[in-house]
Design a protein around this motif. Sequence first.
Motif, PDB file in Angstrom:
ATOM      1  N   GLN A 100     -11.180   4.629  -1.244  1.00 26.62           N
ATOM      2  CA  GLN A 100      -9.771   4.371  -1.609  1.00 26.62           C
ATOM      3  C   GLN A 100      -9.654   3.011  -2.307  1.00 26.62           C
ATOM      4  O   GLN A 100      -8.953   2.120  -1.800  1.00 26.62           O
ATOM      5  N   PRO A 101     -10.337   2.830  -3.439  1.00 24.88           N
ATOM      6  CA  PRO A 101     -10.275   1.513  -4.099  1.00 24.88           C
ATOM      7  C   PRO A 101      -8.849   1.227  -4.579  1.00 24.88           C
ATOM      8  O   PRO A 101      -8.129   2.149  -4.955  1.00 24.88           O
ATOM      9  N   GLY A 102      -8.476  -0.025  -4.479  1.00 23.12           N
ATOM     10  CA  GLY A 102      -7.149  -0.420  -4.991  1.00 23.12           C
ATOM     11  C   GLY A 102      -6.021  -0.155  -4.011  1.00 23.12           C
ATOM     12  O   GLY A 102      -4.894  -0.578  -4.243  1.00 23.12           O
ATOM     13  N   THR A 103      -6.293   0.561  -2.915  1.00 26.47           N
ATOM     14  CA  THR A 103      -5.233   0.819  -1.923  1.00 26.47           C
ATOM     15  C   THR A 103      -5.136  -0.389  -0.985  1.00 26.47           C
ATOM     16  O   THR A 103      -6.157  -1.009  -0.676  1.00 26.47           O
ATOM     17  N   ASP A 104      -3.930  -0.706  -0.552  1.00 26.36           N
ATOM     18  CA  ASP A 104      -3.746  -1.784   0.410  1.00 26.36           C
ATOM     19  C   ASP A 104      -4.674  -1.528   1.611  1.00 26.36           C
ATOM     20  O   ASP A 104      -4.684  -0.414   2.154  1.00 26.36           O
TER      21      ASP A 104
END
Length: 223
Positions: free
Chosen positions: A174-178
């Motif tokens: 989940q790159p870029g997810t908080d």
Amino acid sequence: MKRTAGLWWLALSAAAVAVYAPLPYLTASLDALAADGTGLAGHYAGQPAWVRSALYVHMIGAGVALLLSPLQFSARLRARLPRLHWVAGRTVLAAVVPGGVAGLLLSPFSYAGLAGTAGFGLLALLWLVAAASAFRAARRRDLRAHRRWAVRLFALTYAGVTLRLWLIILLVAQPGTDPGVAFDRAYLIVTFLSWVPNLLLAEFLLRSRRSARRKVVGATASA
Ligand code: HEM
């Protein structure tokens, strides 16, 4: 060769998680860990005293079971030190019972909510059933059944390792997810993903071993 390498991987990964997962909880108070944001301490620091106690009973029992279980699968150790198999087996059972009961009691308080209650609760129940069945089969000297239940028991115990491996994979996916949101999503999934594939793989291995044995018996009988 392959079997030995596999056994070493299981033993080392199990030992690493058995020591590293409970360690922070044994070296600082829940409040201090909660302030640091360690593990699930923040979620448990505000829970009633009996829930916090169950958390410690659980992680110590589960840790001991995870640490000792791989020893039981070494054929060489079983042949050379049968007494060790006996003592380690009883210690695993004595660790799974409080670890599993405490895990079951914790499941309604799971950080994952209902998914945790269902996933971890079912895992705890199956864990206790597998331990009791392996023990009962050993007592009546039914070694084939004992072996089968021991394999299932280990597949469930190893959830302590696969949960943490899946969490890493799901977080990386989940790159870029908080990070907080990514963790919460991943944690919901691992309530089942940590143990269902382990159990399916164990059943597959048990079945393929059984059909291989039947083939050998059939070939011997017709020869
Ligand atoms: C196989 C059966 C197991 C069951 C049913 C189980 C169940 C649970 C539950 C319900 C929680 C509370 C988590 C939450 O709030 O969502 C928990 C936490 C925990 N469990 Fe287990 N568990 C198992 C195996 C293990 C193993 C093998 C270990 C290895 C030491 C382990 C170590 C821990 C630790 C350290 C925590 C605290 C949370 C954390 O920071 O990771 N558990 N477990």
